[in-house]
Design a protein around this motif. Sequence first.
Motif, short mmCIF file in Angstrom:
data_model
loop_
_atom_site.label_atom_id
_atom_site.label_comp_id
_atom_site.label_asym_id
_atom_site.label_seq_id
_atom_site.Cartn_x
_atom_site.Cartn_y
_atom_site.Cartn_z
N THR A 104 14.87 -53.13 -46.15
CA THR A 104 13.59 -52.90 -45.47
C THR A 104 12.80 -54.18 -45.22
OG1 THR A 104 12.39 -52.58 -47.54
CG2 THR A 104 13.38 -50.62 -46.52
N HIS B 92 14.30 -41.94 -50.07
CA HIS B 92 14.74 -42.44 -48.77
C HIS B 92 16.21 -42.83 -48.76
CE1 HIS B 92 10.61 -42.38 -47.53
NE2 HIS B 92 10.27 -43.22 -48.49
N CYS C 113 19.57 -47.20 -46.74
CA CYS C 113 18.14 -46.87 -46.73
C CYS C 113 17.86 -46.01 -45.50
CB CYS C 113 17.29 -48.13 -46.71
SG CYS C 113 15.53 -47.75 -46.71
N LEU D 143 15.09 -45.31 -44.24
CA LEU D 143 13.93 -45.77 -43.47
C LEU D 143 14.35 -46.60 -42.27
CD1 LEU D 143 11.51 -46.80 -46.35
CD2 LEU D 143 11.37 -44.79 -44.89
#
Length: 100
Positions: A29, A50, A65, A67
């Motif tokens: 991220t 997530h 991930c 996200l």
Amino acid sequence: MSTVLSPAPARSGRGSIRQFLNLGLHPATRAPLLDTNLLTPSAFCGDCAHSVLKQHRDGEGRLKCGLLPRGSRGLRGPDLRDTTPACTKYSTPAPPQPGA
């Protein structure tokens, strides 16, 4: 005549993951890590709501991930480990619903 070789640019392999962690950033991220102490983090990617387990053709699952948007090749950033320190976007999973 000798040729001088320059190092290859960092990609999503182990080296770049370690570099991001050393900078206090999550390798997927790029958000700040939840804890600055990498030896005893309070939360891990494997416990995050997530996290997504992507199944590959070889039958192996890789932690990603959720996200991150899927890229043009269907990837969601680097492979993570259950023990990768969590970032500030960490969220605890919802408790299981009774009867579900």
